[in-house]
Design an enzyme around this catalytic site. Structure first.
Site, PDB file in Angstrom:
ATOM      1  N   LYS A 137       5.101   3.353  17.050  1.00  0.00           N
ATOM      2  CA  LYS A 137       5.136   2.306  16.028  1.00  0.00           C
ATOM      3  C   LYS A 137       6.344   2.515  15.138  1.00  0.00           C
ATOM      4  CE  LYS A 137       2.159  -0.265  12.872  1.00  0.00           C
ATOM      5  NZ  LYS A 137       0.763  -0.445  12.420  1.00  0.00           N
ATOM      6  N   ASN A 182       5.769  -1.811  11.443  1.00  0.00           N
ATOM      7  CA  ASN A 182       5.002  -1.324  10.311  1.00  0.00           C
ATOM      8  C   ASN A 182       5.388  -2.133   9.062  1.00  0.00           C
ATOM      9  OD1 ASN A 182       3.399   0.472   8.669  1.00  0.00           O
ATOM     10  ND2 ASN A 182       3.855   2.130  10.109  1.00  0.00           N
ATOM     11  N   ASN A 222       0.833  -1.199   0.000  1.00  0.00           N
ATOM     12  CA  ASN A 222       0.000   0.000   0.000  1.00  0.00           C
ATOM     13  C   ASN A 222       0.863   1.242   0.000  1.00  0.00           C
ATOM     14  OD1 ASN A 222      -0.374   1.924   2.512  1.00  0.00           O
ATOM     15  ND2 ASN A 222       0.149  -0.103   3.356  1.00  0.00           N
ATOM     16  N   PHE A 264      -1.541   8.134   4.454  1.00  0.00           N
ATOM     17  CA  PHE A 264      -2.347   8.731   5.527  1.00  0.00           C
ATOM     18  C   PHE A 264      -3.596   9.429   4.991  1.00  0.00           C
ATOM     19  CE2 PHE A 264       1.393   9.412   8.766  1.00  0.00           C
ATOM     20  CZ  PHE A 264       1.451   8.049   8.982  1.00  0.00           C
ATOM     21  N   SER A 300       5.473   4.947   8.822  1.00  0.00           N
ATOM     22  CA  SER A 300       4.888   4.705   7.504  1.00  0.00           C
ATOM     23  C   SER A 300       5.890   5.103   6.427  1.00  0.00           C
ATOM     24  CB  SER A 300       3.605   5.521   7.331  1.00  0.00           C
ATOM     25  OG  SER A 300       3.180   5.479   5.981  1.00  0.00           O
ATOM     26  N   ASN A 360       5.057   5.897   3.476  1.00  0.00           N
ATOM     27  CA  ASN A 360       4.285   6.568   2.425  1.00  0.00           C
ATOM     28  C   ASN A 360       4.097   8.059   2.642  1.00  0.00           C
ATOM     29  OD1 ASN A 360       3.894   4.059   1.091  1.00  0.00           O
ATOM     30  ND2 ASN A 360       2.311   3.561   2.598  1.00  0.00           N
ATOM     31  N   THR A 361       4.675   8.602   3.701  1.00  0.00           N
ATOM     32  CA  THR A 361       4.750  10.050   3.896  1.00  0.00           C
ATOM     33  C   THR A 361       6.224  10.426   3.817  1.00  0.00           C
ATOM     34  OG1 THR A 361       2.768  10.162   5.271  1.00  0.00           O
ATOM     35  CG2 THR A 361       4.351  11.954   5.492  1.00  0.00           C
TER      36      THR A 361
END
Length: 350
Positions: A226, A255, A117, A121, A184, A186-187
């Site tokens: 996390k 994660n 993915n 966010f 994450s 993805n940021t």
């Protein structure tokens, strides 16, 4: 076995013929409609009698939790909790609403029971998130609810602490624990917050704000962090020391991963984003073991990543975790996985 359990294996091929994100949203909506119907609610599985545990000072009905990310906006808390989880975590929420990355941004790798993915966010922001949390009944029924906070993509990294403080202020009165998501992939540059100086600055600021909020609301809310699976021993040691120094209450490991070693050559393996599912299991176990060595026997660790069976859940506890969380395994195995994990952990505890 309930109707819901029996039907998932038959329904999954239909869901897997849909776009992955559309199937995700459809499934949550269908589960919620089932929960809200008095008649259909009988189709929901009756949770097995698990073993209650203490986690960060909180009494959880069992050691199997829902990982953040499945319900980003806190819209389905009660329906998801009804599946038998001992604790439920929702989010990640950012101060302001954001659309996330362009679609498609969720990809299945069925040969490995994995997902990639790059959501980024996507969420409706703190205001709506808190309203949804306040409307849920899970906490009033004795359930444990974790609220996961992050930073907006548009917020410069030098101002990231402000976003986390804003998030903590908003969710504190409504959370049993708060998770700080700094892992994450993805940021952009978010994982830089895991480096020693940045992490100490962030966690120090959160701990100081927590002292103020604790006085204001007359209740102490644990904070967990996390972290990523893509860390070396030196980084894990530094993170562990920062957790202890800044009086953080727990750590969630881990994660998603940027590694593609175990999925190379598969369709979608080259998509950008975080890989979840069985390819993360061994990485997560290594991080959990290293954290346990650094943090000592008492510090709470929640193990996440690649759990597809009760035996996988047991692996996490054997490595040093106190509890586990599920996400990707639910997509492939359905709600039966929750009960398999509860039963396996209860059996081993005898």
């Amino acid at each position: 076995m309930s109707i819901l359990f029996k039907s998932y294996a038959a329904v999954r091929p239909l869901l897997f013929n849909m776009d992955a994100e559309r199937a995700h949203n459809f499934t949550l909506s269908a589960l919620n409609r089932t929960y809200q119907s008095t008649l259909l609610r009988k189709a929901l599985p009756q949770p097995p009698s698990g073993r209650a545990i203490k986690l960060m000072g909180l009494r959880c009905r069992n050691a199997v939790g829902l990982a953040a990310g499945l319900d980003k906006n806190g819209e389905y808390i009660d329906a998801l909790a009804a599946l038998g989880f001992g604790f439920v975590e929702v989010g990640t929420v950012t101060p302001l609403p954001q659309a996330g990355n362009p679609q498609p941004r969720l990809f299945r790798l069925p040969q490995q029971h994995a997902l990639i993915n790059r959501f980024g966010f996507n969420n409706h922001g703190l205001s709506q998130f808190v309203q949804h949390v306040k409307q849920s009944q899970w906490r009033s029924q004795g359930g444990i609810l974790g609220l996961n906070i992050g930073k907006n993509a548009a917020t410069p990294m030098e101002l990231a602490v402000n976003d986390y403080l804003t998030g903590l202020d908003a969710v504190y009165p409504h959370a049993d624990y708060v998770t700080v998501n700094i892992s994450s992939p993805n940021t952009e540059n978010l994982r830089a917050l895991q480096s020693e100086n940045e992490l100490n600055q962030l966690l120090g600021a959160l701990n100081e704000r927590r002292k103020v909020l604790s006085d204001q609301y007359q209740r102490y809310v644990p904070i967990a962090v996390k972290i990523a699976p893509d860390l070396d021993k030196t980084q894990i040691t530094a993170i562990a020391q920062s957790l202890l120094t800044n009086q953080i209450d727990g750590v969630i490991a881990t994660n998603t991963t940027l590694s593609r070693d175990l999925v190379a050559g598969l369709p979608h393996a080259d998509e950008k984003g975080g890989l979840s599912g069985p390819p993360v299991h061994a990485l997560s176990l290594m991080v959990i073991r290293a954290l346990r060595r650094e943090l000592g026997p008492e510090f709470p660790i929640i193990g996440v990543g690649g759990i597809q069976s009760g035996y996988d859940a047991q692996d996490k506890l054997d490595a040093g975790a106190n509890a586990v969380q599920l996400y990707t395994g639910l997509i492939y195995k359905g709600p039966q996985l929750i009960h398999d994990c509860i039963q396996q952990l209860a059996l081993n505890a005898r």
